[in-house]
Every structure is written in structure tokens, then in C-alpha cells.
Scaffold this motif. Structure first.
Motif, PDB file in Angstrom:
ATOM      1  N   GLY A  99       0.773  -1.462   0.072  1.00 34.96           N
ATOM      2  CA  GLY A  99       0.122  -0.019   0.003  1.00 34.96           C
ATOM      3  C   GLY A  99       0.995   1.327   0.059  1.00 34.96           C
ATOM      4  O   GLY A  99       0.331   2.309  -0.603  1.00 34.96           O
ATOM      5  N   ASN A 100       1.906   1.439   0.657  1.00 35.45           N
ATOM      6  CA  ASN A 100       2.962   2.363   0.611  1.00 35.45           C
ATOM      7  C   ASN A 100       4.079   2.392  -0.349  1.00 35.45           C
ATOM      8  O   ASN A 100       5.108   3.233  -0.067  1.00 35.45           O
ATOM      9  N   SER A 101       4.206   1.824  -1.281  1.00 34.88           N
ATOM     10  CA  SER A 101       5.237   1.569  -2.198  1.00 34.88           C
ATOM     11  C   SER A 101       4.666   1.811  -3.713  1.00 34.88           C
ATOM     12  O   SER A 101       3.545   1.670  -3.857  1.00 34.88           O
ATOM     13  N   ILE A 102       5.576   1.739  -4.598  1.00 39.50           N
ATOM     14  CA  ILE A 102       5.152   1.399  -6.049  1.00 39.50           C
ATOM     15  C   ILE A 102       5.192   0.243  -6.503  1.00 39.50           C
ATOM     16  O   ILE A 102       6.261  -0.533  -6.345  1.00 39.50           O
ATOM     17  N   ALA A 103       4.199  -0.582  -6.703  1.00 39.53           N
ATOM     18  CA  ALA A 103       4.121  -1.925  -7.216  1.00 39.53           C
ATOM     19  C   ALA A 103       2.812  -2.061  -8.060  1.00 39.53           C
ATOM     20  O   ALA A 103       1.857  -2.477  -7.875  1.00 39.53           O
ATOM     21  N   PRO A 104       3.363  -1.797  -9.438  1.00 39.72           N
ATOM     22  CA  PRO A 104       2.375  -2.161 -10.481  1.00 39.72           C
ATOM     23  C   PRO A 104       2.042  -3.647 -10.304  1.00 39.72           C
ATOM     24  O   PRO A 104       2.900  -4.497 -10.017  1.00 39.72           O
ATOM     25  N   LEU A 105       1.111  -4.309 -11.020  1.00 38.42           N
ATOM     26  CA  LEU A 105       0.504  -5.540 -10.807  1.00 38.42           C
ATOM     27  C   LEU A 105       0.359  -6.161 -12.229  1.00 38.42           C
ATOM     28  O   LEU A 105      -0.537  -5.371 -13.013  1.00 38.42           O
ATOM     29  N   ILE A 106       0.804  -7.243 -12.456  1.00 36.19           N
ATOM     30  CA  ILE A 106       0.455  -8.049 -13.596  1.00 36.19           C
ATOM     31  C   ILE A 106      -0.371  -9.248 -13.309  1.00 36.19           C
ATOM     32  O   ILE A 106       0.006 -10.151 -12.459  1.00 36.19           O
ATOM     33  N   MET A 107      -1.608  -9.304 -13.774  1.00 31.88           N
ATOM     34  CA  MET A 107      -2.699 -10.174 -13.316  1.00 31.88           C
ATOM     35  C   MET A 107      -2.823 -11.137 -14.455  1.00 31.88           C
ATOM     36  O   MET A 107      -3.306 -10.654 -15.598  1.00 31.88           O
ATOM     37  N   VAL A 108      -2.285 -12.252 -14.568  1.00 27.64           N
ATOM     38  CA  VAL A 108      -2.569 -13.594 -15.514  1.00 27.64           C
ATOM     39  C   VAL A 108      -3.689 -14.308 -15.238  1.00 27.64           C
ATOM     40  O   VAL A 108      -3.715 -14.936 -14.288  1.00 27.64           O
ATOM     41  N   THR A 109      -4.741 -13.933 -15.990  1.00 31.80           N
ATOM     42  CA  THR A 109      -5.998 -14.508 -15.622  1.00 31.80           C
ATOM     43  C   THR A 109      -6.961 -14.366 -16.887  1.00 31.80           C
ATOM     44  O   THR A 109      -6.778 -13.973 -17.694  1.00 31.80           O
ATOM     45  N   ASP A 110      -8.227 -15.344 -16.889  1.00 33.02           N
ATOM     46  CA  ASP A 110      -9.079 -15.269 -17.823  1.00 33.02           C
ATOM     47  C   ASP A 110     -10.352 -14.389 -17.322  1.00 33.02           C
ATOM     48  O   ASP A 110     -11.107 -14.235 -17.959  1.00 33.02           O
ATOM     49  N   GLY A 111     -10.189 -13.809 -16.281  1.00 36.18           N
ATOM     50  CA  GLY A 111     -11.010 -13.140 -15.668  1.00 36.18           C
ATOM     51  C   GLY A 111     -12.413 -13.324 -15.309  1.00 36.18           C
ATOM     52  O   GLY A 111     -13.198 -12.680 -14.750  1.00 36.18           O
ATOM     53  N   ASN A 112     -12.772 -14.691 -15.209  1.00 41.67           N
ATOM     54  CA  ASN A 112     -14.005 -15.245 -14.847  1.00 41.67           C
ATOM     55  C   ASN A 112     -13.803 -15.552 -13.574  1.00 41.67           C
ATOM     56  O   ASN A 112     -13.018 -16.270 -12.979  1.00 41.67           O
ATOM     57  N   GLN A 113     -14.875 -14.880 -12.455  1.00 34.59           N
ATOM     58  CA  GLN A 113     -14.861 -14.993 -11.100  1.00 34.59           C
ATOM     59  C   GLN A 113     -16.009 -15.749 -10.955  1.00 34.59           C
ATOM     60  O   GLN A 113     -17.090 -15.786 -11.362  1.00 34.59           O
ATOM     61  N   THR A 114     -15.695 -16.862  -9.718  1.00 37.78           N
ATOM     62  CA  THR A 114     -16.834 -17.562  -9.313  1.00 37.78           C
ATOM     63  C   THR A 114     -17.075 -17.557  -7.612  1.00 37.78           C
ATOM     64  O   THR A 114     -17.929 -18.083  -7.240  1.00 37.78           O
ATOM     65  N   TYR A 115     -16.232 -16.444  -7.113  1.00 34.66           N
ATOM     66  CA  TYR A 115     -16.381 -16.463  -5.693  1.00 34.66           C
ATOM     67  C   TYR A 115     -15.788 -15.160  -5.184  1.00 34.66           C
ATOM     68  O   TYR A 115     -15.131 -14.499  -5.894  1.00 34.66           O
ATOM     69  N   GLY A 116     -16.666 -14.466  -4.373  1.00 38.13           N
ATOM     70  CA  GLY A 116     -16.115 -13.248  -3.915  1.00 38.13           C
ATOM     71  C   GLY A 116     -16.766 -11.989  -4.280  1.00 38.13           C
ATOM     72  O   GLY A 116     -17.597 -11.974  -5.204  1.00 38.13           O
ATOM     73  N   ASN A 117     -16.466 -11.021  -3.833  1.00 36.83           N
ATOM     74  CA  ASN A 117     -16.883  -9.698  -4.381  1.00 36.83           C
ATOM     75  C   ASN A 117     -16.448  -9.196  -5.627  1.00 36.83           C
ATOM     76  O   ASN A 117     -15.322  -9.716  -6.171  1.00 36.83           O
ATOM     77  N   ASP A 118     -16.953  -8.420  -6.522  1.00 36.23           N
ATOM     78  CA  ASP A 118     -16.628  -8.118  -7.903  1.00 36.23           C
ATOM     79  C   ASP A 118     -15.320  -7.426  -7.956  1.00 36.23           C
ATOM     80  O   ASP A 118     -15.041  -6.339  -7.168  1.00 36.23           O
ATOM     81  N   TYR A 119     -14.292  -8.293  -8.586  1.00 38.50           N
ATOM     82  CA  TYR A 119     -13.075  -7.701  -8.658  1.00 38.50           C
ATOM     83  C   TYR A 119     -12.897  -6.333  -9.445  1.00 38.50           C
ATOM     84  O   TYR A 119     -11.862  -5.491  -9.330  1.00 38.50           O
ATOM     85  N   GLU A 120     -13.893  -6.276 -10.320  1.00 40.58           N
ATOM     86  CA  GLU A 120     -13.824  -4.741 -11.209  1.00 40.58           C
ATOM     87  C   GLU A 120     -13.503  -3.501 -10.378  1.00 40.58           C
ATOM     88  O   GLU A 120     -12.962  -2.688 -11.035  1.00 40.58           O
ATOM     89  N   TYR A 121     -14.340  -3.557  -9.289  1.00 34.60           N
ATOM     90  CA  TYR A 121     -14.004  -2.328  -8.520  1.00 34.60           C
ATOM     91  C   TYR A 121     -13.265  -2.345  -7.509  1.00 34.60           C
ATOM     92  O   TYR A 121     -13.064  -1.514  -6.485  1.00 34.60           O
ATOM     93  N   ALA A 122     -12.290  -3.266  -7.403  1.00 30.24           N
ATOM     94  CA  ALA A 122     -11.144  -3.511  -6.190  1.00 30.24           C
ATOM     95  C   ALA A 122     -10.211  -2.624  -6.462  1.00 30.24           C
ATOM     96  O   ALA A 122      -9.228  -2.411  -5.448  1.00 30.24           O
ATOM     97  N   THR A 123     -10.308  -1.528  -7.333  1.00 29.86           N
ATOM     98  CA  THR A 123      -9.199  -0.825  -7.694  1.00 29.86           C
ATOM     99  C   THR A 123      -9.190   0.303  -6.396  1.00 29.86           C
ATOM    100  O   THR A 123      -8.195   1.209  -6.190  1.00 29.86           O
ATOM    101  N   GLN A 124     -10.285   0.540  -5.679  1.00 31.67           N
ATOM    102  CA  GLN A 124     -10.395   1.422  -4.719  1.00 31.67           C
ATOM    103  C   GLN A 124      -9.629   1.122  -3.470  1.00 31.67           C
ATOM    104  O   GLN A 124      -9.085   1.660  -2.764  1.00 31.67           O
ATOM    105  N   LYS A 125      -9.151  -0.268  -3.509  1.00 27.98           N
ATOM    106  CA  LYS A 125      -8.159  -0.781  -2.526  1.00 27.98           C
ATOM    107  C   LYS A 125      -6.737  -0.890  -2.962  1.00 27.98           C
ATOM    108  O   LYS A 125      -5.906  -0.339  -2.096  1.00 27.98           O
ATOM    109  N   TYR A 126      -6.809  -1.453  -4.116  1.00 30.24           N
ATOM    110  CA  TYR A 126      -5.230  -1.631  -4.746  1.00 30.24           C
ATOM    111  C   TYR A 126      -5.080  -0.452  -5.605  1.00 30.24           C
ATOM    112  O   TYR A 126      -5.559  -0.475  -6.642  1.00 30.24           O
TER     113      TYR A 126
END
Length: 677
Positions: free
Chosen positions: A144-171
Motif C-alpha cells: 500500500g505504501n510503495s510503487i508496485a504495478p501488478l501483472i494479473m495473469v487470468t481469464d477474468g472469470n470470477q466464481t467467488y467473492g466480491n466483484d473484482y472490477e471495482y477493487a481498484t479502490q483498495k489496490y
């Protein structure tokens, strides 16, 4: 350095020089080279000693380069293998690890995620669920307090948890999705959702809702069938068009026999359909021939009443009705148990009815309880009346024996308020929760159970339990754990069976993607929880006759065994203790369903939105090599030079002690050599 300290240092230098001149120049009256050298050595010694006494502080600044972090999160779920992207994923991870330029500019760190997130050790692509939000939550805490770009390797299909599309408010870091899959739209029919209650009641009909979805351009026909074993219980022809691409089918099925019944809903596949797995959904319904009716009797309005009703009715086998004392007396409904909320003098006839019907009770006490009347209405317990109230927090009794109680972090729950003073019981009691005040546990029960004359009862000596349900939701993002806790109390009051030393808790059936965890408790002869027991479960598949022996693992106040990942089918099990001859048997069913095999394509639009919202860029796996050049050229991720400023006291400078030792020894040797000693 402060001006006062600088003046002390100047004064120390003057005094040290004066003392050295006095000893070697003024007293000897000789000014040879040896005398001047001895004067200098004595001055050095004295000045260094004075500096240690003054102990001035100096600012020490060090400079260092801090490389940005590059976080690589890899989807390790089964859908990656199902979409035939597992080898591309492995190759990409190897490429990122082998890039010297990337590792020179970044601290590259790898993670994998499915339902949970972990540091990447090996890609197996066997996780049953996909929850991209969990990796974003974990990384936001670490980076949270450093420079840390994220490479997310995925097909984007979610089956569990809160919608990740709006998780940029945290990360709050740039995210670069690497999309595994393509955008080709295949003709496909699937059962998008199937809604059914987990329980039904004997000789009733239970509702069922099926949402079927079609992807394609041409008009097609299919047939929806629902079968139970070899019997077809429902069938309907469905027509889909490009404009009418979804159909909602609602129906009711009869519950003609008790027990667990499994069904299969299936859409007839199209001739050119690529994925036919998502045409089928299995489901089960447990038919019960008895429903527990609970009367919540209260003479007031309070938030606790609604919390209790919701917790009880979270289980479809139970129904709760909130009644006034007069309504309960005049009602002809057959209640199996009653919750008495803060009784007063209007409960006199209620206690008479309960005694005649031999109904088990759950009494909740608080600030509105009329203790003089209640002490006279019943003889099970008597409260010392002080007319003063106190807030009590709770502490779990790990030796509670009648049923398994999971620790919901009761000690962190909001306090409950009730009458100050001890409560005396006329029979032996089993304490679930003790009272605590200011972190000190009292030997007074807050929540307890007891049995008397073939009748069971529970008492909660505190009001405000609605806050517990709210706190449980804040802790777990679900009411399930609290509702299950209340459900166990209701289940205890609903049964007068003799308590056992070995208790096993499990469900009658599980969905294929559920976490299947079976818990057990074992008690010694004094009915105290035995944390040194050696429990083992033997699970046998009814169809294949294959057996598997698994040991239980101690987890706080119970033992657990994890059966997640077992194949679908009917199972019987036996739990036994190795040191003592105690057995408990049961059966459960695992339904065939794999949510990770329901997808045909990557969720491109959601991953592109995720990249846009975080000021990153999305790439397809075939173009993934471009991302290395972009990351190296992106000025947002440059190495930063930082400095650290420390205040260092002079007494920590060890070389000053070396100077003192060297000057003293040199002075002694010179004086000895010249015969001055």
C-alpha cells in the motif's frame, strides 16, 4: 547541533588545553619536541574524555536506491486448464522470471490465486474457485505504501467473492491484465442459474427457478428436462433467438418422501455446441417431515427479537413467530420450544402453559426484566436484585460438552447489559459463555444450558444480542456463523437425546465446489473437552467401495478434517477414537458440479475495465512480451533515491575510545622511554 552544546565543546577544548600546558609546559619550564608531543597527547586524551561526558549528537545521512516492486499474480484455477491456456501461462511466468532487465529494474514477486492467495511455488491449475478480489485485498495490505504495478495473469472469470472490477479502490496501483483466452463468441446454451431451497417439507411442493441463456445468432430449439435417478419429473421445450436469449422457467416439484433427493437439470445440447458441461446442473433437496416452530414471547419491542427471528429462520427447517404473552396463551399452534424475552408479571400464565406442555425454553434476560416477579414465577434460578446494571463481555468455555460451539471471537463482541449481581441456580448447569469485566473473567455464566426433569433450557443473561449478529457480519462478511451458533442452541433445545462423548457435525449433502469440512468433539469421562484425543475418519464411496482414512486435526475447541476435492458421489463414514472404543457414523452426498468448467471465453470487457480504472493496460496472452518493454519505459516505475537521517550520539562512536586508549598508551611509552616515569 545546539549552540549550548557547541559552547560546552569549546569550553572543554580550552580546559583540556590548559591542563595539558599546565602539566608539561608551565611546570617543566622546558619546551622540547618531546614536551610538545606529550602536551598534544594529554590534550587529546582530556578533550576526548570531555566529549564523551558532553555526548553531543550528530546527524548522519545515508543514501540508498529503492527499486519499485513488480507483482505478478497468476490464476491457478481449473478454468485455465479447461480453456487450454495452462501452458501459455507457464511460459509467460518463465519469461518474466528470466528477464534480466526486468529483474534489474524491479523487485519481481510472484503470487498465485484461486479461492485464496499464496506466494507462487508451483502452478497446478486445480483450484475449484476463482476470487481475484482476494489477491487485490492482500496485496493492498503489503504494497500500500510503495510503487508496485501488478501483472494479473487470468481469464477474468470470477466464481467467488466480491466483484473484482471495482477493487481498484483498495489496490491503488496500475494493473496490467494478461488475458488468457480469446474473444471468439461460440454458439452456446447453458443453465446460468438454478435457484432452489436446500430443504423441503414432506407432502409439500418445493419451488424451483431455472435461468437458461443462449449465445448465438440463429433461432434454436432445446428441451429442458429434470430427472431424479432414471425418472423424468419435468420436461419443457424452449425456443431461443438472438433477441430472446434467456428464458426463466419456474416450476414446483413434489416432496413425496423424506431424505436427501438428488436431481439433474439438463438442456439438450445443440449440434455445434462446444461446451456441453454447462448444459447440466445437479442439485439436491433434503425433505424433512417435521418443522420446528419456535415462539418468541416478548412484552416489548427490541432489536434482539428481529435478530433472533432472522437467525432461527436462516435454516429452512425452522420458523419463528414473535408473540405477546396473551397471544401465545390463546394460540393453538403447536410450538416445539419457546424463547422468553425479558419476562415480567404478564408471563405468569405463559409459565403455566409451558410447564403443562413440557416445552423447552430459551430465556433471555436484561435491563427490562422484572426480577421480583421472575424469581417468583419459576424456581430454576434466582437473581440477586441490586437495581444496578452492568455491561458484560463474554469468554468461551472450551469445556462445554452438550454440543460443538465454534469460537466466533466472542471476547471481541460488544458487551451485553443486565442486572449486576450473581445468579443462583438450583441444578447443575453447563456454561457456554462466562462473564468478563475489563478483561477479567468472572466465574459467572453469561450463556448456559441445563436439564431438569427431562426438560432442557438455555439462559442468556444479557440484552443486546443484535449487536453480536452485526459484529459477526463485520468480521466474516456473512451472518452465517452467528446464525449457525443460534441454530445449535435451537437444535439442542429441540432434542432430549442423551449427550455423547463423541459428537460429529456435518451436512447431509454438499455442492461439488463447497469446502467440505467435518468437525468433531471428544470429551473425557468428566465431559471436559479432550485436546489430546486421537480421532480418525474412514470415508467410503458407496459406488466404488474405495475407502480413505484421514486423521482429524485439532483446531482450537474442536477437531476438523477437510474432504474438499473429493469426487461426486454418495459416501458413508465412521469416526472413531484410537485410544477408546467410541464410534460415530453417518452419510453424506457430494453433488457433481464444477463451476470452473462453465466458461467458454475470457471475460475481456471486465479485465479491460479493470486496467482502465487503474491506469494500466490490458494485453492478450499472445502479445504479452510487449508488456516488458512498456514496464521498462514507464516513467512511473523509475528507481527512487531515498535518504535516511539518523541522530547519532557521540558515545556510540567507538573510534573515540580507541583514540583515548591510543593517546594514553603513547604518552606512557614516550615518558617511559625518556625517563620521565
Amino acid at each position: 547541533m545546539q549552540t549550548e552544546t557547541l559552547l560546552y565543546i569549546i569550553l572543554a577544548g580550552i580546559i583540556a588545553l590548559s591542563l595539558a600546558l599546565f602539566q608539561y609546559v608551565y611546570k617543566s619550564k622546558k619546551r622540547t619536541k618531546v614536551t610538545l608531543l606529550l602536551t598534544f597527547l594529554r590534550f587529546t586524551t582530556l578533550f576526548a574524555v570531555f566529549l564523551l561526558l558532553i555526548n553531543p549528537k550528530f546527524d548522519k545521512t545515508t543514501y540508498y536506491n529503492e527499486k519499485p516492486h513488480l507483482v505478478v499474480a497468476v490464476d491457478n484455477s481449473e478454468s485455465i486448464r479447461f480453456l487450454d491456456q495452462h501452458q501459455n501461462t507457464i511460459d509467460l511466468v518463465a519469461l518474466l522470471k528470466a528477464s534480466e532487465e526486468l529483474n534489474d529494474q524491479f523487485n519481481v514477486e510472484f503470487y498465485s490465486f484461486g479461492k485464496d492467495a499464496n506466494p507462487l511455488s508451483k502452478l497446478t491449475f486445480d483450484d475449484k474457485q476463482t476470487n481475484p478480489t482476494v489477491i487485490l485485498d492482500r496485496l493492498s495490505q503489503v504494497y500500500g505504501n510503495s510503487i508496485a504495478p501488478l501483472i494479473m495473469v487470468t481469464d477474468g472469470n470470477q466464481t467467488y467473492g466480491n466483484d473484482y472490477e471495482y477493487a481498484t479502490q483498495k489496490y491503488r496501483q496500475p494493473i496490467f491484465p494478461i488475458i488468457l483466452g480469446d474473444t471468439t463468441r461460440y454458439t452456446d446454451l447453458k443453465i446460468e442459474q438454478l435457484n432452489v431451497n436446500k430443504y423441503a417439507y414432506f407432502k409439500n411442493n418445493f419451488p424451483l427457478e431455472i435461468i437458461a441463456v443462449y449465445n448465438g445468432k440463429e433461432d434454436v430449439n432445446s428441451q429442458l428436462t429434470i430427472t431424479s435417478g432414471n425418472t423424468t419429473v419435468f420436461s419443457q421445450n424452449l425456443t431461443f433467438t438472438q433477441n430472446q436469449s434467456s428464458r426463466i422457467v419456474t416450476l414446483s416439484l413434489p416432496a413425496n418422501s423424506s431424505g436427501v433427493h438428488t436431481y439433474k437439470a439438463e438442456l439438450t445440447p445443440l449440434s455445434n455446441e462446444k461446451n456441453t458441461i454447462n448444459n447440466v446442473k445437479n442439485f439436491a433437496v433434503e425433505v424433512i417431515d417435521r418443522k420446528t416452530n419456535v415462539a418468541i414471547i416478548s412484552d416489548m419491542l427490541h432489536p434482539d427479537l428481529g435478530a433472533l427471528k432472522k437467525a432461527i429462520e436462516s435454516n429452512e427447517q425452522r420458523e419463528a413467530t414473535i408473540l405477546k404473552p396473551s397471544e401465545f396463551i390463546n394460540l393453538s399452534v403447536d410450538f416445539q420450544q419457546a424463547i422468553l424475552y425479558q419476562p415480567n408479571n404478564n408471563f405468569k400464565e405463559v409459565y403455566g402453559v409451558l410447564e403443562n406442555l413440557k416445552i423447552n425454553t430459551f430465556t433471555i434476560l436484561g435491563t427490562k426484566t422484572k426480577w421480583p416477579e421472575l424469581n417468583n414465577l419459576q424456581s430454576d434460578f434466582q437473581q440477586t436484585i441490586t437495581n444496578q446494571y452492568e455491561y458484560y463481555q463474554s469468554a468461551l468455555n472450551s469445556n462445554y460438552t452438550p454440543f460443538i460451539v465454534d469460537d466466533l471471537n466472542f471476547s471481541d463482541f460488544p458487551p451485553l447489559q443486565t442486572e449486576f449481581g450473581p445468579t443462583a441456580f438450583s441444578m447443575p448447569i453447563e456454561t457456554i459463555l462466562y462473564k468478563t469485566v475489563n478483561g477479567i473473567q468472572l466465574q459467572e455464566p453469561l450463556l448456559l444450558t441445563y436439564e431438569v426433569n427431562q426438560k432442557r433450557a438455555a439462559v442468556l443473561n444479557g440484552e443486546g444480542i443484535w449487536r453480536w449478529r452485526a459484529q459477526s457480519y463485520l468480521n466474516d462478511k456473512s451472518f452465517h456463523n452467528f446464525d449457525n451458533f443460534i441454530g445449535k442452541i435451537i437444535q439442542y433445545l429441540n432434542s432430549n437425546q442423551r449427550r455423547n462423548r463423541l459428537n460429529v457435525s456435518y451436512e447431509s449433502f454438499y455442492d461439488g465446489n463447497d469446502n467440505i469440512v467435518i468437525t468433531a468433539q471428544f470429551f473425557n469421562k468428566n465431559y471436559e473437552f479432550d485436546s489430546a484425543a486421537n480421532l480418525e475418519m474412514t470415508v467410503t464411496n458407496k459406488a466404488t467401495k474405495q475407502s480413505l482414512a484421514l486423521p482429524f486435526i485439532l483446531k482450537q475447541t474442536n477437531y476438523q478434517v477437510d474432504l474438499s476435492g473429493m469426487e461426486a458421489g454418495d459416501y458413508v463414514f465412521t469416526v472413531k477414537t484410537k485410544n477408546e472404543n467410541f464410534l460415530s457414523s453417518g452419510a453424506f452426498k457430494i453433488l457433481e458440479y464444477n463451476v470452473e468448467q462453465q466458461f467458454l471465453n475470457a471475460n475481456v470487457s471486465k479485465l479491460q475495465n479493470l486496467a482502465d480504472n487503474s491506469q494500466g493496460t490490458a494485453y492478450f496472452i499472445d502479445d504479452s512480451s510487449i508488456i516488458i518493454d512498456q514496464l521498462l519505459k514507464d516513467e512511473r516505475f523509475a528507481t527512487i533515491q531515498k535518504s535516511t537521517k539518523k541522530v547519532v550520539p557521540l558515545i556510540n562512536w567507538t573510534f573515540l575510545l580507541a583514540i583515548i586508549a591510543l593517546s594514553l598508551s603513547s604518552e606512557w611509552f614516550i615518558r617511559k622511554y625518556n625517563g620521565l616515569i
